[in-house]
Design a protein around this motif. Structure first.
Motif, PDB file in Angstrom:
ATOM      1  N   ALA A  26       1.030  -1.896  -0.157  1.00 15.61           N
ATOM      2  CA  ALA A  26      -0.031  -0.084  -0.326  1.00 15.61           C
ATOM      3  C   ALA A  26       0.810   1.264   0.307  1.00 15.61           C
ATOM      4  N   HIS A  27       2.180   1.047   0.856  1.00 19.90           N
ATOM      5  CA  HIS A  27       2.821   2.347   0.879  1.00 19.90           C
ATOM      6  C   HIS A  27       3.425   2.694  -0.959  1.00 19.90           C
ATOM      7  N   LYS A  28       3.779   1.395  -1.612  1.00 20.78           N
ATOM      8  CA  LYS A  28       4.748   1.458  -2.734  1.00 20.78           C
ATOM      9  C   LYS A  28       3.239   2.523  -3.783  1.00 20.78           C
ATOM     10  N   ASP A  29       2.017   2.529  -3.130  1.00 24.26           N
ATOM     11  CA  ASP A  29       1.394   2.516  -4.339  1.00 24.26           C
ATOM     12  C   ASP A  29       0.541   4.190  -3.402  1.00 24.26           C
ATOM     13  N   ASN A  30       1.033   4.280  -1.846  1.00 26.47           N
ATOM     14  CA  ASN A  30       0.260   5.517  -2.369  1.00 26.47           C
ATOM     15  C   ASN A  30      -1.192   4.686  -1.621  1.00 26.47           C
ATOM     16  N   ALA A  31      -1.845   4.241  -1.329  1.00 26.46           N
ATOM     17  CA  ALA A  31      -2.607   3.625  -1.323  1.00 26.46           C
ATOM     18  C   ALA A  31      -3.181   4.211   0.110  1.00 26.46           C
ATOM     19  N   GLU A  32      -4.039   5.291   0.492  1.00 22.87           N
ATOM     20  CA  GLU A  32      -4.057   6.620   2.082  1.00 22.87           C
ATOM     21  C   GLU A  32      -5.355   5.516   2.929  1.00 22.87           C
ATOM     22  N   ASN A  33      -6.056   5.588   1.624  1.00 20.99           N
ATOM     23  CA  ASN A  33      -7.752   4.533   2.568  1.00 20.99           C
ATOM     24  C   ASN A  33      -7.510   3.079   2.491  1.00 20.99           C
ATOM     25  N   VAL A  34      -6.460   2.541   2.123  1.00 24.68           N
ATOM     26  CA  VAL A  34      -6.346   1.110   3.053  1.00 24.68           C
ATOM     27  C   VAL A  34      -5.315   1.046   3.924  1.00 24.68           C
ATOM     28  N   LEU A  35      -3.763   2.831   3.749  1.00 26.33           N
ATOM     29  CA  LEU A  35      -3.124   2.367   4.695  1.00 26.33           C
ATOM     30  C   LEU A  35      -4.399   2.519   6.082  1.00 26.33           C
ATOM     31  N   LYS A  36      -5.054   3.524   6.251  1.00 28.73           N
ATOM     32  CA  LYS A  36      -5.808   4.019   7.461  1.00 28.73           C
ATOM     33  C   LYS A  36      -6.514   3.022   7.457  1.00 28.73           C
ATOM     34  N   GLN A  37      -7.108   1.557   6.383  1.00 35.22           N
ATOM     35  CA  GLN A  37      -8.186   0.585   6.986  1.00 35.22           C
ATOM     36  C   GLN A  37      -6.666  -0.767   7.539  1.00 35.22           C
ATOM     37  N   ILE A  38      -5.797  -0.948   7.618  1.00 35.43           N
ATOM     38  CA  ILE A  38      -4.697  -1.243   7.862  1.00 35.43           C
ATOM     39  C   ILE A  38      -4.504  -0.727   9.648  1.00 35.43           C
TER      40      ILE A  38
END
Length: 58
Positions: A26-38
């Motif tokens: 998720a960090h590689k893709d800058n997926a902020e919503n995914v990072l919040k859920q993780i």
């Protein structure tokens, strides 16, 4: 379902490992919503792992 607290803890640590692997991607893709859920899921697992009092008294 785990039969005792040790098995439950192993299961929860496995879940944390999986979330950490997903977090790297998720960090590689800058997926902020995914990072919040993780982060939310990791906090929920940590509450279970480090609850007081413990599930069983040894």
């Amino acid at each position: 379902m785990p039969n005792n607290e040790k098995e439950l803890n192993c299961y929860l640590f496995d879940q944390l490992t999986l979330l950490e692997r997903l977090e790297i991607e998720a960090h590689k893709d800058n997926a902020e919503n995914v990072l919040k859920q993780i982060t939310f899921e990791k906090n929920a697992i940590n509450r279970k792992l480090y609850q007081k009092p413990l599930l069983t008294d040894s």
